[in-house]
Scaffold this active site. Structure first.
Site, PDB file in Angstrom:
ATOM      1  N   HIS A 222       0.811  -1.222   0.000  1.00  0.00           N
ATOM      2  CA  HIS A 222       0.000   0.000   0.000  1.00  0.00           C
ATOM      3  C   HIS A 222       0.834   1.257   0.000  1.00  0.00           C
ATOM      4  CE1 HIS A 222       0.316  -0.433   4.546  1.00  0.00           C
ATOM      5  NE2 HIS A 222       0.464   0.865   4.470  1.00  0.00           N
ATOM      6  N   GLU A 273      -3.913   3.575   1.896  1.00  0.00           N
ATOM      7  CA  GLU A 273      -4.268   3.723   3.302  1.00  0.00           C
ATOM      8  C   GLU A 273      -4.406   5.204   3.588  1.00  0.00           C
ATOM      9  OE1 GLU A 273      -0.975   3.140   6.181  1.00  0.00           O
ATOM     10  OE2 GLU A 273      -2.426   2.243   7.559  1.00  0.00           O
TER      11      GLU A 273
HETATM   12 FE   LIG Z   1       0.706   1.937   6.356  1.00  0.00          FE
END
Ligand SMILES: [Fe+2]
Ligand code: FES
Lengths: 315, 123
Positions: A222, A273
């Site tokens: 991510h 995120e």
């Molecule tokens: Fe993270």
């Protein structure tokens, strides 16, 4: 200047399957600001509270994932020195200099591949365009935030979590050559010297990049963007649901770094995120150690177990 | 128009309309059988082999589905839209997790992948 050498993650270049849905996501949902496009059809964006020209680069491709991550260093002299150190270390491969201007408003970049197979760059110069908060000129009598923010309105690109096989090699390169510290590590309970996760900081942040050992090369877990409060993470969850964005997990808390978090996916399956919180890291902070048997709460503190997607879903 | 999708591995069936991708159709009815990952054609965990039936498709990542696979009906459930009844077999890297799920195993066996240092070829 106490913070020297590598200053921060300066950019992440992501591959997307289709540009238009990707832009809707990164610009309208995440709230990044589009700053430039180039003749290769790349789109350059920044988060509102970043001063540098861009921090996210999107390129349409047949395959999702990360092309490279770039690190801003404190000066051209440091860039030359660190490039030589990386070369000397014998830990990097495929080293090259990317000429100034290949990214708009950016100086030359030193590019190399690290032992986990990820492509990294160092650069010293990127035009400062500001955060648009000044009321009487850039950075003069600023407001706390600018008008016209969209969607989640993340403040900055913060870090990446990356998956790869030679964790020890990449950690060695980041700590011994580039000057990062280990904020937190995950080790095997049955073999306490065997590392399976490393959370590395070059700054005061709890992490600037993290690696987890997996039998793959150059994989992307991510890219994370910062928010300033737990309430804003909750609000992000509302926006993600309203826009029917694919949510992975959260809002919840990470045990590692203590960040409050939500994981979700861009329209090409790259995980994003947004997070807030975490502690302030200093180079003399004792290293936090987790063992694999506590990986559940280390990653998702409330559920106390990994979800199926954490280890198997990446691009 | 709705069609019936059958998951061969579990025998599960569900109805899915032509505008809804097979993975979302399954999720919307709270059904299980095909592993859910990114839902957006990037991660490959929802990979299925279509055994029978017609479908429309959208772009999927070449990192997880080769052109040959795509041509032979080995595709991502999150990127195919039924045009007739479909029979699919789950073949993604989490296929064994379905079996694990059914026998109520809590560790999907993935943590063991962290303990090896050997790169393996992605399927
Ligand atoms: Fe993270
Ligand atoms: S769920 Fe990731 S490719 Fe379908």
């Amino acid at each position: 200047m106490a913070l020297t050498g590598v200053l921060r993650p300066g950019h992440v270049a992501l591959r997307v399957l289709e540009m238009e849905p990707a832009l809707k996501h990164y610009r309208d949902v995440l709230g990044l600001i589009e700053v430039a496009r180039d003749d290769k059809n790349r789109v350059f964006l920044k988060a509102w509270d970043e001063h540098d020209h861009h921090s996210v680069v999107l390129r349409e491709a047949d395959e999702a994932g990360m092309d490279y991550m770039g690190w801003k260093v404190d000066s051209p002299a440091t860039l030359k020195k660190l490039a030589a150190d990386v070369e000397q270390s014998g830990l990097a491969t495929e080293m090259s200099w990317i000429p100034a201007g290949e990214h708009p408003a950016t100086g030359e970049r030193f590019r190399f591949t690290i032992p986990t197979g990820h492509v990294m760059e160092l650069f010293a110069e990127k035009a400062i365009v500001g955060n648009n908060c000044g009321t009487d000129g850039q950075d003069i009598n600023p407001d706390p935030w600018p008008d016209g923010l969209k969607g989640i309105a993340a403040t900055r690109f913060d870090h990446c979590l990356l998956y790869g096989d030679d964790l020890d090699g990449s950690v060695k390169l980041f700590t011994e050559v580039l000057g990062f510290g280990i904020a937190e590590q995950v080790m095997l309970a049955g073999d306490k010297k065997f590392m399976i996760g490393a959370f590395l900081s070059c700054s005061n942040k709890a992490h600037d990049v993290a690696f987890i050992r997996q039998p793959v090369k150059g994989k992307f877990h991510h890219a994370s963007f910062e928010l300033r409060s737990w309430e804003q993470v909750l609000r992000a969850g509302d926006i993600l649901s309203r826009t029917k964005t694919s949510i992975d997990i959260g809002p919840t808390r990470h045990g590692i770094t203590r960040g409050e978090t939500i994981y979700f996916f861009d329209p090409s399956g790259n995980r994003n995120e947004v997070f807030s919180g975490g502690y302030i890291y200093y180079p003399d902070k004792p290293v936090i150690t987790w063992y694999d048997e506590s990986l559940g709460p280390a990653i998702f503190y409330h559920d106390r177990k990994l979800n199926e997607a954490f280890l198997s879903v990446f691009t | 128009m709705k069609h019936t999708v059958t998951i061969e591995n579990t025998g599960e069936t569900f109805r899915c309309d032509e505008e809804t991708n097979v993975l979302l159709g399954m999720e919307q009815l709270c059904r299980k059988g095909i592993p859910v990952g990114c839902r957006n054609g990037g991660c490959g965990v929802c990979k299925v082999q279509v055994k029978k039936g017609q479908y429309a498709k959208r772009k999927m990542s070449r990192g997880v589905v080769s052109a040959e696979e795509e041509a032979s009906g080995c595709v991502l459930a999150c990127k195919i839209f039924p045009q007739s009844d479909l029979e699919v077999e789950v073949v993604g890297k989490m296929a064994r997790a379905i079996v694990a799920q059914q026998s109520a195993s809590s560790d999907f066996g993935f943590t063991t992948t962290m303990k090896t240092n050997k790169p393996v070829e992605e399927k």
